[in-house]
Design a protein around this motif. Structure first.
Motif, short mmCIF file in Angstrom:
data_model
loop_
_atom_site.label_atom_id
_atom_site.label_comp_id
_atom_site.label_asym_id
_atom_site.label_seq_id
_atom_site.Cartn_x
_atom_site.Cartn_y
_atom_site.Cartn_z
N THR A 21 13.96 65.06 63.35
CA THR A 21 13.53 66.65 63.03
C THR A 21 12.03 66.70 62.95
O THR A 21 11.56 67.71 62.77
N GLY A 22 11.31 65.31 63.14
CA GLY A 22 10.02 65.47 63.05
C GLY A 22 9.14 66.04 61.49
O GLY A 22 8.58 67.32 61.62
N ILE A 23 9.88 65.60 60.63
CA ILE A 23 9.62 66.25 59.32
C ILE A 23 8.13 66.63 59.10
O ILE A 23 7.16 66.02 59.53
N THR A 47 16.72 73.42 57.28
CA THR A 47 17.64 74.34 56.42
C THR A 47 18.68 74.75 57.12
O THR A 47 19.68 75.28 56.54
N LYS A 48 18.63 74.77 58.64
CA LYS A 48 19.41 75.52 59.49
C LYS A 48 20.10 74.61 60.72
O LYS A 48 18.93 73.95 61.28
N LEU A 49 21.12 74.65 60.90
CA LEU A 49 21.41 73.90 62.17
C LEU A 49 22.45 74.94 63.04
O LEU A 49 23.14 75.40 62.94
N PHE A 50 21.90 74.92 64.20
CA PHE A 50 22.54 75.53 65.39
C PHE A 50 23.08 74.56 66.49
O PHE A 50 22.62 73.56 66.94
N ASP A 162 11.74 78.44 62.20
CA ASP A 162 10.78 77.64 61.99
C ASP A 162 11.42 76.06 61.16
O ASP A 162 10.91 75.17 61.48
N SER A 163 12.52 76.48 60.66
CA SER A 163 13.13 75.29 59.76
C SER A 163 14.30 75.19 60.12
O SER A 163 15.37 74.61 59.38
N SER A 164 14.58 75.07 61.55
CA SER A 164 16.15 74.85 62.07
C SER A 164 15.96 73.51 63.10
O SER A 164 14.90 73.17 63.44
N ILE A 213 13.34 71.81 66.88
CA ILE A 213 13.65 70.46 67.45
C ILE A 213 15.08 70.61 68.06
O ILE A 213 16.23 71.42 67.54
N VAL A 214 15.37 70.18 69.27
CA VAL A 214 16.69 70.16 69.99
C VAL A 214 16.97 68.96 70.12
O VAL A 214 16.25 67.99 70.85
#
Length: 360
Positions: A21-23, A47-50, A162-164, A213-214
């Protein structure tokens, strides 16, 4: 969980965030000796996962007429059929757990409210980047659904994106459809090129929605799936199919590297399912006592005779399948999908491999 095991788990969790996720690292300072500054690092995970893809990631999008909504699917978790192609948890559930959120709600079961705060799962079992034998929406249509929620419905904001993180699963349905339609081995390389090219376009499109991040799965060793190992009484993998898988994964690595070179940050990551699956099979050969799986190539749930598969019943509602005594001793659940324990081991193996590459 003991203190040592808990520390290892937390380290793995942190390392997974760093790798996948490249924190974001936020620096703050406070007064210190000699008017210097003491910097503290705050780690902000997604905070979100798609989720996009197929049955390896689907947690309930398929119609309730399909197998994962019927016995014996779901017997381990949640204890009844719930739309997952396994006896329990699948890839999406474990990825969500690793990044510290609940598994996102399936798109087909969505209710606009609190439950979607963890993101959304658009994956449908049986699908691919192109149309397959399944009537469910392919990956392009899944991304269409996602964009509609963003642009037309305003369900997710720029801050949400932005936080996904996005998880993209491709388990090979484009290829199984090709062979089901009498495709030849000679024509397979051209299809592989087309599939990876379209997959790369899909990854870029997901990132351009604002997802930071994908993560895309490398194709698992399809030649080791029980539907192909059954011909050898579940003893040997089909090496020609695995050779095609290696070609797919080679092109995928090239495509992801190109996408990252075109991006200002390394936005695209590969989750290496091929190596993770193979580590299980190879350890079983070399050190069978080190694994809990009786025979990792043999599924737990098997149809009776050639006409039936896991979950089949006849006209009299009589079950036409058998189930192993203990799902935790089986790596595969049915002819195509890992058990919950199988996924657990796969993700641990993938994580260890990623950590090794990160710190070696």
């Amino acid at each position: 969980m003991g203190k040592t095991r808990k520390q290892v788990f937390l380290f793995q969790l942190l390392s997974f965030w760093v790798l996948m996720t490249g924190i974001k690292v936020v620096q703050s300072s406070s007064s210190h000796h000699h008017n210097g500054h003491h910097r503290r690092l705050h780690l902000l995970g997604p905070t979100k996962l798609f989720v996009f893809g197929d049955s390896y990631a689907d947690t309930g999008n398929n119609p309730k007429s399909e197998k994962p909504w019927h016995e014996p699917y779901g017997i381990t978790f949640p204890g009844k059929p719930a739309g997952r192609w396994s006896d329990g948890r699948v890839l999406t559930d474990y990825i969500g757990s690793l990044i510290g959120i609940k598994s996102p709600i399936p798109y087909r079961r969505r209710k606009f409210g609190a439950k979607q705060r963890h993101g959304m799962n658009f994956a449908y079992g049986g699908t691919g980047v192109f149309d397959t034998l399944s009537l469910n929406p392919n990956m392009t249509t899944q991304i269409d659904y996602f964009q509609q929620l963003i642009h037309d419905n305003g369900v997710y904001t720029k801050l949400d994106l932005d936080s996904s993180i996005a998880l993209v699963s491709l388990a090979g349905n484009d290829y199984s459809t090709y062979f089901a339609r009498n495709g030849t081995e000679e024509g397979l390389p051209d299809l592989v090129r087309s599939v990876v090219k379209q997959l790369a376009l899909n990854l870029k499109r997901i990132h351009e929605t604002g997802v930071k991040i994908v993560v895309v799965t490398a194709l698992q060793p399809v030649g080791c799936l029980p539907y192909l190992t059954a011909s050898s009484s579940f003893q040997r993998c089909n090496e020609s199919r695995n050779a095609a898988v290696k070609f797919h994964n080679h092109l995928l690595h090239q495509a992801v590297e190109k996408l990252n070179n075109e991006s200002t940050v390394a936005a695209y990551k590969i989750l290496d399912l091929y190596s993770a699956f193979m580590s299980v099979f190879e350890r079983q050969k070399g050190h069978p006592e080190s694994l809990k799986f009786d025979n990792p190539l043999k599924p737990c749930c098997i149809g009776i005779g050639v006409s039936y598969s896991c979950g089949s019943i006849d006209e009299s509602k009589v079950k036409k399948y058998t189930i192993c005594n203990n799902t935790e001793t089986a790596f595969f659940w049915d002819l195509f999908h890992p058990t919950q324990e199988g996924w657990n081991v796969v993700l641990r193996s993938a994580l260890q491999s990623s950590l090794h590459s990160l710190y070696s």
